[in-house]
Scaffold this active site. Structure first.
Site, PDB file in Angstrom:
ATOM      1  N   GLU A 116       0.830  -1.215   0.000  1.00  0.00           N
ATOM      2  CA  GLU A 116       0.000   0.000   0.000  1.00  0.00           C
ATOM      3  C   GLU A 116       0.864   1.264   0.000  1.00  0.00           C
ATOM      4  OE1 GLU A 116      -2.889  -0.726  -0.621  1.00  0.00           O
ATOM      5  OE2 GLU A 116      -3.573  -2.470   0.526  1.00  0.00           O
ATOM      6  N   HIS A 140      -2.554   2.438   8.704  1.00  0.00           N
ATOM      7  CA  HIS A 140      -3.623   1.604   8.136  1.00  0.00           C
ATOM      8  C   HIS A 140      -3.749   0.348   8.993  1.00  0.00           C
ATOM      9  CE1 HIS A 140      -6.047  -0.837   5.544  1.00  0.00           C
ATOM     10  NE2 HIS A 140      -5.058  -1.636   5.193  1.00  0.00           N
ATOM     11  N   HIS A 142      -6.698  -3.057  10.369  1.00  0.00           N
ATOM     12  CA  HIS A 142      -7.864  -3.900  10.063  1.00  0.00           C
ATOM     13  C   HIS A 142      -8.682  -4.159  11.333  1.00  0.00           C
ATOM     14  CE1 HIS A 142      -5.555  -5.944   6.435  1.00  0.00           C
ATOM     15  NE2 HIS A 142      -5.755  -4.656   6.252  1.00  0.00           N
ATOM     16  N   GLU A 170     -16.598  12.118  22.575  1.00  0.00           N
ATOM     17  CA  GLU A 170     -15.273  12.542  22.141  1.00  0.00           C
ATOM     18  C   GLU A 170     -15.077  12.528  20.620  1.00  0.00           C
ATOM     19  OE1 GLU A 170     -12.135  13.512  23.924  1.00  0.00           O
ATOM     20  OE2 GLU A 170     -13.919  14.217  24.965  1.00  0.00           O
ATOM     21  N   HIS A 211     -12.571  -3.842   4.497  1.00  0.00           N
ATOM     22  CA  HIS A 211     -11.103  -3.944   4.552  1.00  0.00           C
ATOM     23  C   HIS A 211     -10.511  -3.328   5.823  1.00  0.00           C
ATOM     24  CE1 HIS A 211      -7.073  -4.030   2.286  1.00  0.00           C
ATOM     25  NE2 HIS A 211      -6.838  -3.661   3.528  1.00  0.00           N
TER      26      HIS A 211
END
Ligand code: 13P
Ligand code: ZN
Length: 285
Positions: A116, A140, A142, A170, A211
């Site tokens: 990525e 990133h 999952h 929040e 994803h």
């Protein structure tokens, strides 16, 4: 200075490990990158090997030409980064037009940066513009409950921002500009990189349907903190939806506006349009 002694490298390793401890990185899931400050890269220059070949990114980020990035490796496991950092993370330099990279340190035994990396570079490129150059971290992951929510929330920034803001107080404080979403796409290439960057021009957080999640921030703490808050809000929503009970109340637009006023936040008013309150009776199946 040895690369592993640099504070930014230590902080990078700790941030990756913290994500592992949260359960956000099964197998090789997720990736992390940090756009190094000029002085941080200069201090480590003696430890860099710049003799390698350039590898095209498939995208171009002119505003990041010649910059250095700390990045996790492809098919590397976050759980191993702390123990064997030089194998699992590396430093990559971009070329003079921001279209290709070379590994100058780390990712030993022939490892490569994350699949990525094009998305990370494009996201850095637009976040640098959106923040006048202060944005440095792209993460990133999952997280289970975020992915689960992508099956039941519409793929729109409005639906996601409204749901997360209602989940806990929040959220609007941490991401008053909301979160973006892209529909499911093949990952690991220039197409998803361009689609992501288009959303991250507006949003510091981006959901990838079925994803995971991307977050951007100025430093490791704020980036990790935003991700943590989104993951927690998603967990709350999944628990509420799974309870099978009608929602009696949640935070309403007026409440969100009041928080924005009290904390002087740049709330994106357009995301409050077509308000979809969670406090609607559940439809019978
Ligand atoms: P990498 O192992 O290439 O970083 O890929 C993991 C991932 O999360 C793909 O989206
Ligand atoms: Zn992923």
């Amino acid at each position: 200075m040895a690369v592993l002694d640099a504070q930014c490298v230590q902080d990078f390793i700790q941030c990756a490990h913290n994500g592992w401890l949260q359960g956000w990185h099964e197998r090789n899931g997720g990736n992390l990158s940090y756009r190094m400050k000029a002085e941080e890269a200069a201090e480590l220059q003696g430890a860099f090997d710049e003799s390698g070949e350039w590898t095209p990114l498939g995208v171009t980020a002119e505003n990041l030409a010649n910059e250095y990035f700390l990045v996790t490796g492809t098919n590397r496991y976050f759980q191993n980064i702390k123990q064997k950092p030089a194998e699992n993370i590396g430093i990559c330099k971009l070329n003079a037009d921001g279209s290709a990279y070379k590994v100058v340190w780390g990712l030993t035994v022939g490892h490569k940066p994350t699949s990525e990396f094009a998305t990370h570079v494009m996201n850095h490129s637009v976040r640098v513009k959106a923040t006048n150059g202060t944005s440095r971290v792209i993460s990133h992951a999952h997280p289970t409950d975020v992915i689960a929510l992508t099956f039941i929330l519409e793929n729109s920034a409005k639906a996601w921002s409204q749901a997360l803001w209602q989940a806990m107080t929040e959220c609007v404080v941490i991401f008053p500009q909301g979160v973006g979403v892209i529909e499911w796409m093949v990952c690991g290439g220039p197409d998803i990189a361009r689609a992501s960057a288009q959303e991250m021009e507006k949003y510091a957080a981006l959901i990838w349907a079925q994803h995971g999640l991307f977050c951007a921030g100025d430093d490791f703490d704020s980036t990790f903190g935003m991700m943590h808050a989104i993951v927690k809000a998603a967990e709350i929503l999944i628990k509420v939806f799974s309870s099978g009970k009608p929602v009696l109340q949640s935070i309403e637009p007026e409440g969100l506006r009041d928080i924005a006023k009290a904390f002087n936040l740049p709330l994106d008013e357009s995301l409050l349009e077509d308000w979809d309150s969670l406090a609607l009776p559940l439809l019978p199946f």
